[in-house]
Motif scaffolding. Structure first.
Motif, PDB file in Angstrom:
ATOM      1  N   ASP A 246       0.804  -1.215   0.000  1.00 52.00           N
ATOM      2  CA  ASP A 246       0.000   0.000   0.000  1.00 52.00           C
ATOM      3  C   ASP A 246       0.838   1.267   0.000  1.00 52.00           C
ATOM      4  O   ASP A 246       0.591   2.203  -0.743  1.00 52.00           O
ATOM      5  N   GLY A 247       1.854   1.302   0.847  1.00 49.52           N
ATOM      6  CA  GLY A 247       2.660   2.507   0.966  1.00 49.52           C
ATOM      7  C   GLY A 247       3.945   2.229   1.715  1.00 49.52           C
ATOM      8  O   GLY A 247       4.317   1.074   1.938  1.00 49.52           O
ATOM      9  N   ILE A 248       4.614   3.309   2.118  1.00 47.14           N
ATOM     10  CA  ILE A 248       5.891   3.199   2.827  1.00 47.14           C
ATOM     11  C   ILE A 248       5.816   3.979   4.134  1.00 47.14           C
ATOM     12  O   ILE A 248       5.336   5.117   4.168  1.00 47.14           O
ATOM     13  N   THR A 256       3.968  -0.772   3.995  1.00 51.14           N
ATOM     14  CA  THR A 256       2.740  -0.868   4.774  1.00 51.14           C
ATOM     15  C   THR A 256       1.658  -1.549   3.930  1.00 51.14           C
ATOM     16  O   THR A 256       1.757  -1.597   2.696  1.00 51.14           O
ATOM     17  N   TYR A 257       0.633  -2.041   4.607  1.00 51.04           N
ATOM     18  CA  TYR A 257      -0.403  -2.825   3.927  1.00 51.04           C
ATOM     19  C   TYR A 257      -1.790  -2.352   4.339  1.00 51.04           C
ATOM     20  O   TYR A 257      -2.041  -2.103   5.511  1.00 51.04           O
ATOM     21  N   VAL A 261      -4.866  -3.709  -1.254  1.00 55.84           N
ATOM     22  CA  VAL A 261      -3.582  -4.190  -1.754  1.00 55.84           C
ATOM     23  C   VAL A 261      -2.725  -4.771  -0.629  1.00 55.84           C
ATOM     24  O   VAL A 261      -1.503  -4.699  -0.648  1.00 55.84           O
ATOM     25  N   ASP A 262      -3.398  -5.352   0.351  1.00 55.98           N
ATOM     26  CA  ASP A 262      -2.669  -5.975   1.459  1.00 55.98           C
ATOM     27  C   ASP A 262      -2.322  -7.425   1.181  1.00 55.98           C
ATOM     28  O   ASP A 262      -1.294  -7.932   1.623  1.00 55.98           O
ATOM     29  N   ARG A 263      -3.187  -8.093   0.432  1.00 51.90           N
ATOM     30  CA  ARG A 263      -2.993  -9.522   0.126  1.00 51.90           C
ATOM     31  C   ARG A 263      -3.866  -9.881  -1.074  1.00 51.90           C
ATOM     32  O   ARG A 263      -4.777  -9.119  -1.425  1.00 51.90           O
ATOM     33  N   ASN A 275       0.036 -11.147   4.595  1.00 51.83           N
ATOM     34  CA  ASN A 275       0.156 -10.082   3.607  1.00 51.83           C
ATOM     35  C   ASN A 275       1.039 -10.530   2.448  1.00 51.83           C
ATOM     36  O   ASN A 275       1.673 -11.593   2.495  1.00 51.83           O
ATOM     37  N   PHE A 276       1.118  -9.694   1.425  1.00 51.48           N
ATOM     38  CA  PHE A 276       1.969  -9.990   0.280  1.00 51.48           C
ATOM     39  C   PHE A 276       3.428 -10.210   0.685  1.00 51.48           C
ATOM     40  O   PHE A 276       4.184 -10.849  -0.035  1.00 51.48           O
TER      41      PHE A 276
END
Length: 404
Positions: A246-248, A256-257, A261-263, A275-276
């Motif tokens: 998701d982001g940083i 970050t998740y 777009v977490d998994r 998570n991914f």
């Protein structure tokens, strides 16, 4: 004497200790001594036109794909969705409000609704509510306000078959093979609607004579189940597991998740809370190798960024433009993902490389070519880019430096 690639792997493993910077330098040097490249197959990295020439024209249109080919792209990439009448089309999001002028069509005003897409609540007009004929009345629009807007509404949404036909025609016209890179997008969402995409994708590739290991095709998905199903159904082309985030966290550089777009959404449906991130571990890569040939990770899994944190604990707007983004951060030392994936026998095609200054870490000095060079030197096998010409220019510099 150790082979150059083996030396690269050794250098990459040093990042697990205190020698991250030394490893990055060693990986960069691995491509230079005798023209040997540190890609998995030793060939130059591919330039994959992400949604076509999407930095210049409305994405995922025949015009954007044709422009990317004219610029010299090796591969054109597309996301596949299904219309209500079961036709595969190229759009990035089921929600047409994102990339078309549907909101300006009063005849479709009553179709605006709120739906769940992979666990995310969205409001708009959804592709599965439109027949192909209806979809063809819409115009594609740019999805980024910083990019050209004068072409909005002028180009139509193509079918996947039309893109296949274009790639074949352009290959014949140019005398070079133009590969395609279709993604089954939101496959669980469409399967739950009774509009599965996988068998139709395979059928189109079969009809094109492109269902083979040597076909100019890569098939990708964020959902392992989609890839595994197609493999069981006889798809023979190289397959790619996409890996998102998701982001940083600007303080630590950690990924970050968050939904969606977490998994892979199929994991969410099954109650699997991983998570991914599990996909980039040695065990995760070994699992991917059982059903795929490569990975398409978000580039931050390879080189992340870290910001300056102020006394208040918040990221600092270093360039004072009123926004916190990549331009206020610097790159961190590279991870070992490229080397780990290569050791597992997987190629690596990170996404997505873009030219806008807000998307470039400050150490690239506002020049997107510097970012490409950093990744090429790490041995990536290809890059997803919105700006084909920039990726190609950087590749030419890289190959020249490598003695190729």
């Amino acid at each position: 004497m150790a082979r150059p690639f083996a030396s690269c792997l050794h250098a990459a493993r040093l990042t697990r200790t205190a020698f991250a910077t030394a490893a990055a330098l060693a990986l960069g040097a691995c491509a230079t001594p005798s023209g040997t490249l540190s890609t998995l197959d030793g060939k130059p990295p591919l330039v994959v036109a992400h949604r076509g020439a999407s930095g210049q024209l409305p994405e995922e249109t025949l015009e954007a794909y044709a422009r990317a080919i004219e610029l010299g792209a090796d591969v054109i990439e597309m996301d596949l969705l299904s219309t209500r009448d079961g036709v595969l089309v190229t759009r990035h999001d089921p929600n047409l409000a994102t990339s078309t002028d549907v909101a300006a069509h009063p005849e479709f005003a009553a179709r605006k609704k709120t739906k769940q897409v992979d666990g995310e609540t969205q409001t708009g007009w959804f592709v599965d509510e439109f027949t192909l004929a209806e979809l063809k009345t819409l115009g594609a629009i740019s999805t980024d306000a910083e990019r050209p807007q004068q072409f909005n509404g002028r180009f139509k949404v193509p079918t996947f078959q039309e893109v296949v036909d274009l790639a074949k025609a352009k290959s014949k016209e140019t005398g070079r093979t133009i590969a395609i890179y279709p993604e089954t997008k939101n496959p669980t969402y469409f399967r739950d609607l009774g509009l599965p995409m996988e068998d139709k994708l395979i059928a189109i590739l079969e009809a094109a004579g492109w269902n083979s290991r040597n076909a100019p095709v890569f098939v990708q998905s964020f959902e392992p189940g989609s890839l595994k199903y197609m493999k069981r159904q006889g798809l023979k082309t190289p397959m790619v597991q996409l890996i998102d985030g998701d982001g940083i966290d600007m303080k630590t550089g950690a990924i970050t998740y968050a939904v969606p777009v977490d998994r892979p959404y199929e994991w969410t449906q099954a109650g699997d809370r991983r998570n991914f991130s599990v996909m980039v571990t040695p065990a995760g890569l070994a699992e991917i190798k059982t059903y795929a040939d490569g990975i398409g990770p978000w580039k931050r899994y390879i080189v992340s960024i870290r910001g300056t944190i102020g006394a208040d604990g918040k990221p600092v707007d270093v360039n004072r433009d009123g926004k916190i983004n990549d331009a206020d951060a610097t790159s961190t030392a590279p991870t070992t993902l490229v080397a780990d994936a290569h050791q597992a026998g997987l190629f690596v095609h990170p996404f997505t490389f873009r030219n806008e200054s807000r998307r470039l870490a400050s150490d690239y000095q506002g020049d997107a070519k510097n970012e490409y060079l950093a990744f090429y030197r790490l041995g990536v096998d290809g890059v997803f880019t919105d700006f084909t010409d920039t990726a190609l220019a950087a590749r030419a510099t890289y190959l020249q430096q490598a003695g190729r």
